[in-house]
Structure formats: structure tokens, C-alpha cells
Design a protein around this motif. Structure first.
Motif, PDB file in Angstrom:
ATOM      1  N   ASP A 284       0.891  -1.148   0.000  1.00  0.00           N
ATOM      2  CA  ASP A 284       0.000   0.000   0.000  1.00  0.00           C
ATOM      3  C   ASP A 284       0.935   1.205   0.000  1.00  0.00           C
ATOM      4  O   ASP A 284       1.491   1.580   1.030  1.00  0.00           O
ATOM      5  CB  ASP A 284      -0.883  -0.015   1.251  1.00  0.00           C
ATOM      6  CG  ASP A 284      -1.835   1.155   1.299  1.00  0.00           C
ATOM      7  OD1 ASP A 284      -1.447   2.271   0.876  1.00  0.00           O
ATOM      8  OD2 ASP A 284      -2.964   0.975   1.760  1.00  0.00           O
ATOM      9  N   LYS A 285       1.141   1.765  -1.164  1.00  0.00           N
ATOM     10  CA  LYS A 285       2.142   2.824  -1.321  1.00  0.00           C
ATOM     11  C   LYS A 285       1.770   4.110  -0.580  1.00  0.00           C
ATOM     12  O   LYS A 285       2.640   4.892  -0.224  1.00  0.00           O
ATOM     13  CB  LYS A 285       2.387   3.077  -2.802  1.00  0.00           C
ATOM     14  CG  LYS A 285       2.949   1.824  -3.480  1.00  0.00           C
ATOM     15  CD  LYS A 285       3.875   2.116  -4.588  1.00  0.00           C
ATOM     16  CE  LYS A 285       4.582   0.917  -5.138  1.00  0.00           C
ATOM     17  NZ  LYS A 285       3.910  -0.247  -5.477  1.00  0.00           N
TER      18      LYS A 285
ATOM     19  N   GLN B 255      -6.077  -5.771  -0.308  1.00  0.00           N
ATOM     20  CA  GLN B 255      -6.699  -6.035  -1.609  1.00  0.00           C
ATOM     21  C   GLN B 255      -5.723  -6.749  -2.553  1.00  0.00           C
ATOM     22  O   GLN B 255      -6.094  -7.696  -3.233  1.00  0.00           O
ATOM     23  CB  GLN B 255      -7.163  -4.708  -2.235  1.00  0.00           C
ATOM     24  CG  GLN B 255      -7.925  -4.864  -3.532  1.00  0.00           C
ATOM     25  CD  GLN B 255      -9.225  -5.642  -3.362  1.00  0.00           C
ATOM     26  OE1 GLN B 255      -9.853  -5.628  -2.314  1.00  0.00           O
ATOM     27  NE2 GLN B 255      -9.635  -6.336  -4.404  1.00  0.00           N
ATOM     28  N   LYS B 256      -4.477  -6.310  -2.580  1.00  0.00           N
ATOM     29  CA  LYS B 256      -3.476  -6.909  -3.474  1.00  0.00           C
ATOM     30  C   LYS B 256      -2.988  -8.271  -2.978  1.00  0.00           C
ATOM     31  O   LYS B 256      -2.524  -9.089  -3.764  1.00  0.00           O
ATOM     32  CB  LYS B 256      -2.274  -5.976  -3.629  1.00  0.00           C
ATOM     33  CG  LYS B 256      -2.588  -4.693  -4.372  1.00  0.00           C
ATOM     34  CD  LYS B 256      -1.350  -3.802  -4.419  1.00  0.00           C
ATOM     35  CE  LYS B 256      -1.614  -2.499  -5.142  1.00  0.00           C
ATOM     36  NZ  LYS B 256      -0.401  -1.646  -5.160  1.00  0.00           N
TER      37      LYS B 256
ATOM     38  N   SER C   9       2.837   2.943   3.212  1.00  0.00           N
ATOM     39  CA  SER C   9       4.195   2.425   3.415  1.00  0.00           C
ATOM     40  C   SER C   9       5.152   3.608   3.469  1.00  0.00           C
ATOM     41  O   SER C   9       4.913   4.645   2.852  1.00  0.00           O
ATOM     42  CB  SER C   9       4.607   1.509   2.253  1.00  0.00           C
ATOM     43  OG  SER C   9       3.845   0.330   2.241  1.00  0.00           O
TER      44      SER C   9
ATOM     45  N   SER D 258      -0.946  -4.064   7.573  1.00  0.00           N
ATOM     46  CA  SER D 258      -1.715  -4.139   6.332  1.00  0.00           C
ATOM     47  C   SER D 258      -2.880  -3.168   6.395  1.00  0.00           C
ATOM     48  O   SER D 258      -3.309  -2.750   7.452  1.00  0.00           O
ATOM     49  CB  SER D 258      -2.203  -5.569   6.080  1.00  0.00           C
ATOM     50  OG  SER D 258      -3.060  -5.992   7.119  1.00  0.00           O
ATOM     51  N   ARG D 259      -3.342  -2.850   5.209  1.00  0.00           N
ATOM     52  CA  ARG D 259      -4.446  -1.906   5.111  1.00  0.00           C
ATOM     53  C   ARG D 259      -5.260  -2.187   3.887  1.00  0.00           C
ATOM     54  O   ARG D 259      -4.828  -2.558   2.858  1.00  0.00           O
ATOM     55  CB  ARG D 259      -3.869  -0.488   5.041  1.00  0.00           C
ATOM     56  CG  ARG D 259      -4.900   0.538   5.019  1.00  0.00           C
ATOM     57  CD  ARG D 259      -4.328   1.893   4.984  1.00  0.00           C
ATOM     58  NE  ARG D 259      -5.407   2.649   4.387  1.00  0.00           N
ATOM     59  CZ  ARG D 259      -5.405   3.908   4.230  1.00  0.00           C
ATOM     60  NH1 ARG D 259      -4.384   4.604   4.567  1.00  0.00           N
ATOM     61  NH2 ARG D 259      -6.416   4.535   3.717  1.00  0.00           N
TER      62      ARG D 259
ATOM     63  N   SER E 220      -1.017  -4.198   1.139  1.00  0.00           N
ATOM     64  CA  SER E 220      -2.368  -3.908   0.677  1.00  0.00           C
ATOM     65  C   SER E 220      -3.187  -5.191   0.777  1.00  0.00           C
ATOM     66  O   SER E 220      -2.894  -6.172   0.084  1.00  0.00           O
ATOM     67  CB  SER E 220      -2.335  -3.428  -0.778  1.00  0.00           C
ATOM     68  OG  SER E 220      -3.628  -3.479  -1.337  1.00  0.00           O
TER      69      SER E 220
END
Length: 183
Positions: free
Chosen positions: A120-121, A139-140, A124, A182-183, A137
Motif C-alpha cells: 500500500d504505497k 486487496q493486493k 508504506s 496491512s491496510r 495492501s
């Protein structure tokens, strides 16, 4: 409950071993600098000469620290990670033999030929392409079970909650599992 991911770390408590390589056994292609071990950050490794390492101190563990700074896994841990990998996880195993003088054990270095973009840029902490604090992320990562991120080096390793449960159930040694941001 949102997805949970864990960073795999070396267990710092206990008599865990450290493997090292004899200077005469260093394949030049993976030791470009004196003392430095470097795998390519991307791509399959086609010509891997199995490495011979020596247990410098401590005991054999399933997740063995080494002076190479890599993800060195016993056959037991390799089987767990391979069996539990998601279909989109891309793992390559590089053969290693670790000897302590009396006995030898097969190990493998875990290499990721194509690490996915999982950070999650926005949250991070990244300075000049160096990840200071990774935040995954959700989601990723939701389809991944065994993974790292591009540019993470040779030791970062993350697993999903089900893989963590299997590592714990199997009583893998030399390993700590810390919840990843994580997010």
C-alpha cells in the motif's frame, strides 16, 4: 475479520543455528562482491550449483539463519510452503546442503522469480525506492499465501493466516511469525 498476513522472522530465542559458506565454495555468479551473496531480484534461476553450507553455531532448525542473508528452509518447511502456496504464488527452490561435521541436511533457498506488487504505497514508508516500513495492501494480497514484494531483498517473507496456522501446527523451529502491517 479482515485478512491477516504475517512476516516470517528468524527466532532470536534459543540455540538456533547459523549456516555459513566456505570461501572456496562460492559460485562467482552469486557472489559478485567479496563476501556478498546476491540473487537476481527477478527471474528464474536456471543454472544453480547446489551450495554446500556449514553449520557455524547452534542447531539445525526449519528456518535456518545464514551468513548469506537468505530464506533458508528445511525440507519440512519447504513442503509446508509449497503445499500451501496459492496458485498465483511463484516460488523457486534452490538446493543447499548444510553440514555440521557429523551429519548433513538438505535445505532450500526460497527465491521469488516474480514478486508481486503488494504494498500500500500511500501508507508504506518508502525513501528513494527503499522500503523503510512496508504496509501490505489487503486487496493486493488477498489471493496470496506465500510471498514477498519487489525490492525486498533476500530475507523478507510473508505468509497468510492459514499458512501461519500450518507452520505452528507442524512445530517448525527457528521461526517467529509477526503480524504484518496491512491496510
Amino acid at each position: 475479520m479482515s485478512a491477516q498476513f504475517y512476516q516470517v522472522l528468524f527466532d532470536e530465542a534459543g540455540p538456533d543455528g547459523v549456516a555459513t559458506i566456505n570461501k572456496d565454495d562460492r559460485p562467482a555468479s552469486y557472489f559478485p562482491e567479496p563476501g556478498g551473496f546476491q540473487l537476481p531480484p527477478h527471474g528464474e534461476i536456471a543454472d544453480w550449483p547446489p551450495l554446500n553450507l556449514y553449520l557455524k553455531t547452534g542447531e539445525f532448525t526449519d528456518y535456518l539463519a545464514s551468513t548469506l542473508g537468505c530464506r533458508l528452509c528445511s525440507t519440512k518447511l519447504r513442503d509446508i510452503l509449497t503445499f500451501n502456496a496459492a496458485s498465483c504464488d511463484v516460488l523457486q527452490w534452490l538446493d543447499v546442503i548444510v553440514t555440521d561435521g557429523d551429519e548433513s541436511h538438505p535445505y532450500s533457498i526460497l527465491h521469488f522469480p516474480s514478486p508481486p506488487d503488494i504494498l500500500d504505497k500511500a501508507t508504506s514508508i518508502i525513501v528513494n525506492d527503499f522500503v523503510v516500513k512496508p504496509v501490505l495492501s489487503v486487496q493486493k494480497c488477498k489471493t496470496l499465501n506465500v510471498f514477498t514484494y519487489s525490492g525486498s531483498g533476500q530475507t523478507k517473507l510473508f505468509v497468510s493466516h492459514p499458512v501461519r496456522q500450518e507452520v505452528i501446527r507442524s512445530k517448525c523451529s527457528g521461526i517467529e511469525l509477526e503480524m504484518a502491517a496491512s491496510r
